[in-house]
Enzyme design. Structure first.
Site, PDB file in Angstrom:
ATOM      1  N   ASP A 156     -96.246  19.722 -15.284  1.00 14.28           N
ATOM      2  CA  ASP A 156     -96.662  20.565 -14.162  1.00 14.28           C
ATOM      3  C   ASP A 156     -98.091  21.016 -14.470  1.00 14.28           C
ATOM      4  O   ASP A 156     -98.292  21.892 -15.314  1.00 14.28           O
ATOM      5  CB  ASP A 156     -95.732  21.767 -14.034  1.00 14.28           C
ATOM      6  CG  ASP A 156     -96.056  22.637 -12.826  1.00 14.28           C
ATOM      7  OD1 ASP A 156     -96.962  22.265 -12.049  1.00 14.28           O
ATOM      8  OD2 ASP A 156     -95.416  23.696 -12.665  1.00 14.28           O
ATOM      9  N   THR A 187     -96.115  17.131 -11.190  1.00 14.64           N
ATOM     10  CA  THR A 187     -95.642  17.992 -10.098  1.00 14.64           C
ATOM     11  C   THR A 187     -96.721  18.992  -9.666  1.00 14.64           C
ATOM     12  O   THR A 187     -96.551  20.201  -9.798  1.00 14.64           O
ATOM     13  CB  THR A 187     -94.372  18.753 -10.504  1.00 14.64           C
ATOM     14  OG1 THR A 187     -94.662  19.599 -11.635  1.00 14.64           O
ATOM     15  CG2 THR A 187     -93.252  17.798 -10.857  1.00 14.64           C
ATOM     16  N   PHE A 191    -103.300  22.309  -3.969  1.00 16.97           N
ATOM     17  CA  PHE A 191    -104.600  22.617  -4.559  1.00 16.97           C
ATOM     18  C   PHE A 191    -104.843  21.795  -5.818  1.00 16.97           C
ATOM     19  O   PHE A 191    -105.919  21.233  -6.028  1.00 16.97           O
ATOM     20  CB  PHE A 191    -104.650  24.118  -4.873  1.00 16.97           C
ATOM     21  CG  PHE A 191    -105.915  24.582  -5.539  1.00 16.97           C
ATOM     22  CD1 PHE A 191    -107.100  24.705  -4.834  1.00 16.97           C
ATOM     23  CD2 PHE A 191    -105.916  24.920  -6.890  1.00 16.97           C
ATOM     24  CE1 PHE A 191    -108.263  25.145  -5.452  1.00 16.97           C
ATOM     25  CE2 PHE A 191    -107.063  25.364  -7.510  1.00 16.97           C
ATOM     26  CZ  PHE A 191    -108.241  25.478  -6.798  1.00 16.97           C
ATOM     27  N   GLU A 192    -103.815  21.682  -6.658  1.00 16.49           N
ATOM     28  CA  GLU A 192    -103.942  20.933  -7.910  1.00 16.49           C
ATOM     29  C   GLU A 192    -104.075  19.435  -7.653  1.00 16.49           C
ATOM     30  O   GLU A 192    -104.857  18.739  -8.320  1.00 16.49           O
ATOM     31  CB  GLU A 192    -102.732  21.231  -8.789  1.00 16.49           C
ATOM     32  CG  GLU A 192    -102.728  22.672  -9.291  1.00 16.49           C
ATOM     33  CD  GLU A 192    -101.349  23.181  -9.681  1.00 16.49           C
ATOM     34  OE1 GLU A 192    -101.274  24.291 -10.248  1.00 16.49           O
ATOM     35  OE2 GLU A 192    -100.340  22.495  -9.407  1.00 16.49           O
ATOM     36  N   PRO A 258     -93.082  34.357   4.669  1.00 15.57           N
ATOM     37  CA  PRO A 258     -94.250  35.225   4.469  1.00 15.57           C
ATOM     38  C   PRO A 258     -94.020  36.234   3.346  1.00 15.57           C
ATOM     39  O   PRO A 258     -93.869  37.437   3.574  1.00 15.57           O
ATOM     40  CB  PRO A 258     -94.413  35.915   5.828  1.00 15.57           C
ATOM     41  CG  PRO A 258     -93.026  35.949   6.394  1.00 15.57           C
ATOM     42  CD  PRO A 258     -92.367  34.682   5.929  1.00 15.57           C
ATOM     43  N   GLY A 265     -92.453  27.365  -8.912  1.00 14.56           N
ATOM     44  CA  GLY A 265     -92.898  26.038  -9.314  1.00 14.56           C
ATOM     45  C   GLY A 265     -92.347  25.645 -10.673  1.00 14.56           C
ATOM     46  O   GLY A 265     -91.959  24.491 -10.894  1.00 14.56           O
ATOM     47  N   ASP A 266     -92.291  26.605 -11.595  1.00 21.48           N
ATOM     48  CA  ASP A 266     -91.733  26.353 -12.930  1.00 21.48           C
ATOM     49  C   ASP A 266     -90.254  25.981 -12.827  1.00 21.48           C
ATOM     50  O   ASP A 266     -89.777  25.060 -13.498  1.00 21.48           O
ATOM     51  CB  ASP A 266     -91.893  27.590 -13.820  1.00 21.48           C
ATOM     52  CG  ASP A 266     -93.336  28.062 -13.899  1.00 21.48           C
ATOM     53  OD1 ASP A 266     -94.233  27.202 -13.947  1.00 21.48           O
ATOM     54  OD2 ASP A 266     -93.550  29.285 -13.906  1.00 21.48           O
TER      55      ASP A 266
END
Length: 278
Positions: A156, A187, A191-192, A258, A265-266
């Site tokens: 990641d 993953t 943006f990444e 929202p 993500g982890d």
């Protein structure tokens, strides 16, 4: 009487009985420079051993605190290395703690190797805060694959989100040129993925193309975990089974809630590993 070792796997205790004479025999083998039994060999065949190198916070669930327990529930033996140990995640106004450097990481690896404990089926990496530490990760990958050539490296590439880097800019180049080529699965978020490919992603087509660019650089499996399009989040998964072949791709469209969450993500990357996606 036999001695008993207990292993906590899949949420329940499993018992492995090792007669004392075998324990003494292993110590004798060790005395003459012979390796003791590899721990992974006593694990159920459907599971594996994971070395997870990620952040740790005292309060909150990010990094290893998001990844280790779910993987253990799925039956994996997980050894965590905390790349940082902070009081809380860095989204708060302030945080305190320690940062592990590359030399300290390598000392841990050497300690494992000295005791024949360096056999892993998977390597999982998340937040890394310095170039020296990331370069040491590359050494770790090489060393682990010298022990197990089939090692699966799930990366990641935590660098930033929503148009903002939260790691030193030099890390982007190291990820792009050195880490991506050796990863088994990548993953990134939107943006990444943009930073790794140099491609502006504003549509599903762009996301699919970004996956192809990443495949060409190395990893056979890529999951762009979140692309923000018209108020929705789009996930794109891509698998290139053989170099030069067109990858198999899928998408999942989700409504964007929202609210602000950390550690998602982890957790997702850990579950992708755990459910054999890697």
């Amino acid at each position: 009487m036999p001695s008993t070792q207990q292993f906590l796997l899949s949420g329940r205790l499993r018992f492995c009985i090792f007669p004392e004479k075998h324990v003494y025999r292993w110590r004798s083998l060790r005395k003459f420079g012979m390796a003791p039994p590899i721990l992974s060999l006593v694990l159920p065949s459907e599971t594996g051993r994971v070395l997870s190198i990620q952040s740790h916070t005292v309060q909150g669930y990010v990094g290893n605190k998001s990844a280790v327990f779910p993987l253990q529930l799925l039956g994996y033996d997980v050894d965590p290395v905390n790349s940082v140990q902070f009081s809380n995640h860095t989204g708060y106004p302030t945080f305190k703690g320690q940062v592990l450097n590359g030399q300290q990481l390598w000392e841990l690896v050497e300690g494992l190797e000295a005791n024949d404990l360096l056999y892993y089926t998977h390597l999982l990496t998340g937040y890394i805060g310095s170039v020296s530490f990331l370069n040491t990760i590359l050494k770790v990958v090489e060393r682990l694959r010298s022990v197990n050539p089939k090692l699966i490296y799930v990366c990641d590439p935590v660098m930033g989100d929503e148009g903002k880097l939260y790691v030193p800019p030099e890390l982007v180049l190291v990820y792009r040129e050195k880490v991506v080529p050796v990863a088994s699965m990548l993953t990134p978020n939107q943006f990444e993925a943009e930073h790794l490919t140099g491609l502006r992603i504003v549509s599903e087509t762009d996301g699919r193309e970004a996956c192809k660019i990443l495949h060409a650089a190395g990893p056979p499996k890529v999951v762009i975990t979140s692309i923000n399009i018209d108020g929705n989040l789009l996930l794109i998964g891509s698998h290139q089974k053989e170099k030069g072949q067109s990858p198999e791709q899928f998408k999942i469209l989700m409504p964007k809630i929202p609210a602000y969450f950390t550690g998602t993500g982890d957790l997702m990357t850990a579950l992708l590993l755990g459910w054999k996606i890697s």
